[in-house]
Design an enzyme around this catalytic site. Structure first.
Site, PDB file in Angstrom:
ATOM      1  N   TYR A  57       0.793  -1.239   0.000  1.00 13.47           N
ATOM      2  CA  TYR A  57       0.000   0.000   0.000  1.00 13.47           C
ATOM      3  C   TYR A  57       0.823   1.286   0.000  1.00 13.47           C
ATOM      4  O   TYR A  57       0.266   2.372  -0.030  1.00 13.47           O
ATOM      5  CB  TYR A  57      -0.955  -0.011   1.205  1.00 13.47           C
ATOM      6  CG  TYR A  57      -1.919  -1.178   1.161  1.00 13.47           C
ATOM      7  CD1 TYR A  57      -2.863  -1.286   0.135  1.00 13.47           C
ATOM      8  CD2 TYR A  57      -1.878  -2.187   2.117  1.00 13.47           C
ATOM      9  CE1 TYR A  57      -3.733  -2.365   0.077  1.00 13.47           C
ATOM     10  CE2 TYR A  57      -2.747  -3.268   2.074  1.00 13.47           C
ATOM     11  CZ  TYR A  57      -3.673  -3.351   1.051  1.00 13.47           C
ATOM     12  OH  TYR A  57      -4.543  -4.406   0.985  1.00 13.47           O
ATOM     13  N   HIS A 103      -9.123   0.936  -5.762  1.00 12.48           N
ATOM     14  CA  HIS A 103      -8.225   0.146  -4.912  1.00 12.48           C
ATOM     15  C   HIS A 103      -6.806   0.585  -5.172  1.00 12.48           C
ATOM     16  O   HIS A 103      -6.419   0.778  -6.343  1.00 12.48           O
ATOM     17  CB  HIS A 103      -8.361  -1.348  -5.208  1.00 12.48           C
ATOM     18  CG  HIS A 103      -9.743  -1.842  -4.944  1.00 12.48           C
ATOM     19  ND1 HIS A 103     -10.213  -2.056  -3.680  1.00 12.48           N
ATOM     20  CD2 HIS A 103     -10.768  -2.081  -5.796  1.00 12.48           C
ATOM     21  CE1 HIS A 103     -11.477  -2.429  -3.760  1.00 12.48           C
ATOM     22  NE2 HIS A 103     -11.845  -2.449  -5.017  1.00 12.48           N
TER      23      HIS A 103
HETATM   24  C1  DQA Z   1      -7.728  -2.526  -0.993  1.00 10.44           C
HETATM   25  C2  DQA Z   1      -7.680  -3.986  -1.424  1.00 10.44           C
HETATM   26  C3  DQA Z   1      -8.503  -4.863  -0.496  1.00 10.44           C
HETATM   27  O1  DQA Z   1      -8.444  -6.212  -0.922  1.00 10.44           O
HETATM   28  C4  DQA Z   1      -7.967  -4.782   0.905  1.00 10.44           C
HETATM   29  O2  DQA Z   1      -8.771  -5.523   1.789  1.00 10.44           O
HETATM   30  C5  DQA Z   1      -7.787  -3.382   1.375  1.00 10.44           C
HETATM   31  C6  DQA Z   1      -7.312  -2.356   0.463  1.00 10.44           C
HETATM   32  C7  DQA Z   1      -6.817  -1.629  -1.839  1.00 10.44           C
HETATM   33  O3  DQA Z   1      -6.985  -0.423  -1.776  1.00 10.44           O
HETATM   34  O4  DQA Z   1      -5.939  -2.132  -2.529  1.00 10.44           O
HETATM   35  O5  DQA Z   1      -7.945  -3.103   2.562  1.00 10.44           O
HETATM   36  O6  DQA Z   1      -9.042  -2.051  -1.138  1.00 10.44           O
END
Ligand code: DQA
Length: 188
Positions: A45, A122
């Site tokens: 992330y 995402h």
């Molecule tokens: C997410 C991807 C999801 O699978 C995960 O549970 C997240 C973040 C993303 O921003 O990549 O918490 O939404």
């Protein structure tokens, strides 16, 4: 510090935020664990905090002339309530439902119920990750999904939703008015 005027007898007017009647209003929702951005699984992330991301979103919104409202919650019910409330107060939604993407029929139903154009975002590419992340309950009720582009995905989503809403407003304005049969007497 927002500008602030002091009136006599101690009456204070703060933040004269000007929201024009025609200004687009977009709500940006961050789901669970996104409050931990910057420290959470950095290899997936990144290192940007949610505050820095929100500032970048606000800056772009200002450039686009969009009023934005940004919120984060770890609770599914709170997200559902914010989506429901958006029906009358906003024109569209950008949402990263995070883990609820893959589990929440309630969030999907809320988006379907209010019928506002919604873009799903995402940070990571959910389609390249574990199998359980490949399914999104939200994609079917969204106008589009952006995944894998990190924080830039939110900015693209905001821009895309702005363009979508602007185009549909223009379309509504220019659509030919329906001529009623009664008023169009003798024009058959
Ligand atoms: C997410 C991807 C999801 O699978 C995960 O549970 C997240 C973040 C993303 O921003 O990549 O918490 O939404």
């Amino acid at each position: 510090m927002p500008p602030c005027w002091t009136l006599s007898r101690g009456i204070v007017l703060t933040s004269p935020v000007f929201v024009s009647k025609d200004m687009l209003r977009i709500r940006v929702l961050h789901g669970p664990n996104l409050n931990l951005l910057g420290t959470r699984e950095q290899s997936i992330y990144g290192t940007l905090s949610l505050d820095v991301l929100d500032s970048a979103i606000r800056k772009l919104a200002k450039e686009l002339g969009v009023k934005v409202d940004l919120r984060q919650s770890n609770s599914e019910g709170e997200l559902v309530t914010w989506i429901q409330e958006s029906r009358t107060a906003f024109d569209g939604i950008v949402i990263n439902p995070a883990g609820y993407t893959h589990t929440s029929i309630a969030i999907r139903d809320a988006i379907a119920a209010i019928g506002l154009p919604t873009v799903e975002v995402h940070l990571s590419n959910i389609h390249q990750r574990e199998e359980f992340r490949h399914r999104s309950y939200i994609a079917g009720v969204s106008i589009g999904q952006i995944a894998g582009l990190g924080p830039t995905g939110y900015l693209l989503a905001l821009r895309g939703l702005h363009d979508h809403l602007t185009a549909s407003r223009r379309h509504k304005k220019t659509a030919a008015p329906v001529t009623s049969r009664r008023t169009a007497k003798g024009t058959r």
